[in-house]
Structure formats: structure tokens, C-alpha cells
Design an enzyme around this catalytic site. Structure first.
Site, short mmCIF file in Angstrom:
data_model
loop_
_atom_site.label_atom_id
_atom_site.label_comp_id
_atom_site.label_asym_id
_atom_site.label_seq_id
_atom_site.Cartn_x
_atom_site.Cartn_y
_atom_site.Cartn_z
N ASP A 10 0.86 -1.18 0.00
CA ASP A 10 0.00 0.00 0.00
C ASP A 10 0.90 1.24 0.00
O ASP A 10 2.10 1.15 0.23
CB ASP A 10 -0.88 0.00 1.27
CG ASP A 10 -1.78 1.22 1.34
OD1 ASP A 10 -2.47 1.52 0.35
OD2 ASP A 10 -1.77 1.92 2.38
N SER A 11 0.28 2.40 -0.20
CA SER A 11 1.02 3.65 -0.15
C SER A 11 1.50 3.96 1.27
O SER A 11 2.34 4.82 1.46
CB SER A 11 0.13 4.79 -0.64
OG SER A 11 -1.07 4.80 0.11
N TYR A 42 -0.76 8.26 -2.64
CA TYR A 42 -0.84 7.85 -4.03
C TYR A 42 -2.06 8.49 -4.71
O TYR A 42 -2.09 8.64 -5.93
CB TYR A 42 -0.98 6.33 -4.14
CG TYR A 42 0.30 5.52 -3.99
CD1 TYR A 42 1.49 6.10 -3.54
CD2 TYR A 42 0.31 4.17 -4.31
CE1 TYR A 42 2.64 5.33 -3.41
CE2 TYR A 42 1.46 3.41 -4.20
CZ TYR A 42 2.63 3.99 -3.73
OH TYR A 42 3.77 3.23 -3.61
N GLY A 43 -3.05 8.81 -3.89
CA GLY A 43 -4.36 9.21 -4.42
C GLY A 43 -4.35 10.45 -5.29
O GLY A 43 -5.27 10.67 -6.09
N CYS A 73 -3.87 -1.13 -1.91
CA CYS A 73 -4.21 0.27 -2.19
C CYS A 73 -5.19 0.34 -3.37
O CYS A 73 -4.92 -0.22 -4.44
CB CYS A 73 -2.92 1.00 -2.54
SG CYS A 73 -3.14 2.71 -2.99
N THR A 75 -5.93 2.98 -5.18
CA THR A 75 -5.38 3.78 -6.26
C THR A 75 -4.39 2.95 -7.08
O THR A 75 -4.41 2.97 -8.31
CB THR A 75 -4.68 5.04 -5.70
OG1 THR A 75 -5.56 5.66 -4.76
CG2 THR A 75 -4.34 6.02 -6.80
N GLU A 152 -5.83 9.33 9.51
CA GLU A 152 -4.45 9.22 10.01
C GLU A 152 -4.26 10.05 11.28
O GLU A 152 -3.39 9.76 12.09
CB GLU A 152 -3.46 9.58 8.91
CG GLU A 152 -3.55 8.55 7.81
CD GLU A 152 -2.32 8.43 6.92
OE1 GLU A 152 -1.33 9.13 7.15
OE2 GLU A 152 -2.39 7.61 5.97
N CYS A 184 -11.39 3.12 -0.67
CA CYS A 184 -10.07 3.60 -0.26
C CYS A 184 -9.72 2.86 1.03
O CYS A 184 -10.60 2.63 1.87
CB CYS A 184 -10.14 5.12 -0.01
SG CYS A 184 -8.67 5.79 0.77
N HIS A 186 -8.50 3.60 3.75
CA HIS A 186 -8.76 4.22 5.05
C HIS A 186 -10.25 4.25 5.43
O HIS A 186 -10.57 4.37 6.61
CB HIS A 186 -8.26 5.67 5.05
CG HIS A 186 -6.77 5.81 4.99
ND1 HIS A 186 -6.02 5.29 3.97
CD2 HIS A 186 -5.91 6.42 5.84
CE1 HIS A 186 -4.74 5.58 4.19
NE2 HIS A 186 -4.65 6.27 5.31
N1 DGL Z 1 -4.14 3.75 -0.03
C1 DGL Z 1 -4.82 4.77 -0.81
C2 DGL Z 1 -6.03 4.16 -1.52
O1 DGL Z 1 -6.60 3.18 -1.09
C3 DGL Z 1 -5.24 5.94 0.07
C4 DGL Z 1 -4.08 6.79 0.58
C5 DGL Z 1 -3.30 7.45 -0.53
O2 DGL Z 1 -3.81 8.36 -1.21
O3 DGL Z 1 -2.17 7.04 -0.74
O4 DGL Z 1 -6.41 4.65 -2.55
#
Ligand code: DGL
Length: 271
Positions: A10-11, A42-43, A73, A75, A152, A184, A186
Site C-alpha cells: 500500500d502507499s 498515491y491518491g 491500495c 489507487t 491518520e 479507499c 482508510h
Molecule cells: N491507499 C490509498 C487508496 O486506497 C489511500 C491513501 C493514498 O492516497 O495514498 O487509494
């Protein structure tokens, strides 16, 4: 049977929601988790950038001899699933396909909402997969970028998070959706706050849960389940090990101390 670990990336910390589901549903499996803390988020980044980051991470995970890769992730799943699948010779599972399938199974009105990062929404991936599954669906997507920093920060149940949700979801709710995909990593962590806004009539879909189920099916079909004798989870980050540990402690059932630094850009030459 195969006791090699599952690679999950993941990011940053968000993908731990997916790792947690894998731990719950497949407790016999070991995980090698990589969180790209140096390059999160990453988004808001371009497709080319996410493909390049994801390929580096896949090269790192392959070096760890993983038997499958889960792109936790959304994204990265939207932008880089194909690129990573083309690069490695193990199964690669993204979160979008399982999430979309569950949404299609849940909807009665055939009107589905997607909330996700800007990148995931712009990619149109959820929409494409949903329409491939069922061309009759109507899909409405909304980027909710403020949810990631709120989660976060740990403001999962705060009034401010509820207010932000009210504002983001206002339009989507006016489209009469009966199913909402938490697209997403989160968002499942603020599921309760989101459901206060959506009410009981809307089913919330957690792709993390569905992805773990999908992984189980794939391992079963390939006869690759682990025996559960020496389960070991390893965590790697490109920066911010302390932040990662702190967040992990709030998500995972037990504290983790083995968070190691990886110079991930070094893997560019191995892609
Ligand atoms: N992990 C990213 C997602 O699920 C969210 C956080 C990010 O933007 O990196 O898209």
C-alpha cells in the site's frame, strides 16, 4: 500446500485494513507488508508514477519469495494491477474487482455509489469493472480526499469527520443509491461515522473484506494454503517506521516491533 508468505502493499498504513482482514480470515498465512510511507499519498499522483512505484514494490516482494501479491491500495489497484500482473509470475489481486463484485451482489436498485481518492475516481476503474459485471448498473463516484488525513489523525468518530462526510456524501445521497463502496483503504476505519450519514438503507461495502475472501479462493484453487505452523508477519516501509508502528498498533490485534526500512527506489533496476 505452500508456506511462502503473501505480499501485501500500500502507499502507507491504510493497507493494514486489508492485512488485518487477511489475518482474520486466513490466520494460517504469513504476510510480508510494504508501506510506501516516503511517497504517500498515491491518491493525488499520476498513473505513470503509481505504475512505476508499484513495479518497484512488486520487485521487492518477489525477492521475499511471496506466493501471491495483494495490492491493498485502491489507487494502485486502479492504475497498476495490469502492470504488476504482467511483471510477476504469481497471482496478483487488487481490491477493486472483489469490491465491485460485492457491490453488484448487494444492490437491489442497481444504483451504486463509490467513494475513493481522486486518482481512483478519475481512473473510472470501479465503474468499468461494475459495468463489465452488469451493464445495467448506474454508478456515481465521489472523491473524498480529506478522509485520509482525518483517519491518520485518528479522528475516526469526531464531529468534524461527520461534518466532512455530510458534505462529501450530500450529492451521492441525492442519486438514490442503495449501496456505497468504501473505495479507499482508510474508509473502512470511519465506517461507523459514514453510516451515520448514509443511514440504514444503504449497504456499505468494504473491499478489504472481499479481497481477503478472494485471496482465499485463489489459494484454495491453486492448492497453495499454508499449514499455519510457522506464521510470521514482516513489515517494511520506505520511511516513517515510528509513525507506521503507532498506526499499526491502533489497527492490528497486537503491537508490531519488526518494521524495517527498505530503499525501494533501488528496485527500479529490477523491474
Ligand atoms: N491507499 C490509498 C487508496 O486506497 C489511500 C491513501 C493514498 O492516497 O495514498 O487509494
Amino acid at each position: 500446500m505452500n508456506n511462502a508468505p503473501i505480499g501485501v502493499f500500500d502507499s502507507g498504513v491504510g493497507g493494514l485494513t486489508v492485512a488485518r482482514e487477511i489475518m482474520r480470515q486466513l490466520p494460517a498465512e504469513s504476510i510480508v507488508y510494504f508501506g510506501d510511507m516516503a511517497r504517500v499519498p498515491y491518491g493525488s499522483k499520476s498513473k505513470d508514477t503509481i505504475i512505476s512505484f508499484s513495479r518497484q514494490i512488486a520487485a521487492f516482494l518477489m525477492e521475499k519469495n511471496v506466493k501471491a501479491i495483494v495490492i491493498a491500495c485502491n489507487t494502485a489497484s486502479a492504475f497498476a494491477l495490469e502492470a504488476v500482473s504482467d511483471m510477476v509470475d504469481v497471482s496478483v489481486i487488487g481490491v477493486i474487482e472483489p469490491g465491485a463484485r460485492a457491490a453488484n451482489n448487494a444492490t437491489k436498485s442497481k444504483r451504486i455509489g463509490i467513494i475513493a481518492t481522486e486518482g481512483t475516481v478519475k481512473s473510472g476503474s470501479y465503474s468499468k469493472v461494475l459495468h463489465r459485471i452488469n451493464p445495467d448498473l448506474q454508478v456515481f463516484a465521489k472523491a473524498c480526499p480529506l478522509f485520509v488525513p482525518l483517519v491518520e489523525e485518528g479522528w475516526l468518530y469526531d464531529e468534524i469527520t461527520k461534518e466532512v462526510a455530510d458534505r462529501y456524501l450530500y450529492d451521492l445521497l441525492s442519486y438514490d443509491i442503495d449501496t456505497l463502496v468504501l473505495g479507499c483503504t482508510h474508509y473502512p476505519l470511519i465506517r461507523r461515522t459514514i453510516s451515520k450519514v448514509t443511514g440504514d438503507g444503504i449497504t456499505l461495502i468494504n473491499p478489504a473484506y472481499e479481497t481477503a475472501k478472494e485471496l482465499e479462493k485463489i489459494l484454495e484453487a491453486d492448492d497453495m494454503r499454508a499449514d499455519g505452523v510457522n506464521v510470521k508477519n514482516e513489515y517494511y516501509v520506505s520511511d516513517g517506521a515510528d509513525r507506521f508502528k503507532k498506526f499499526a498498533a491502533s489497527i492490528l490485534p497486537s503491537d508490531i516491533d519488526n518494521v524495517n526500512y527498505v530503499n525501494i527506489e533501488r528496485y527500479e533496476s529490477k523491474c
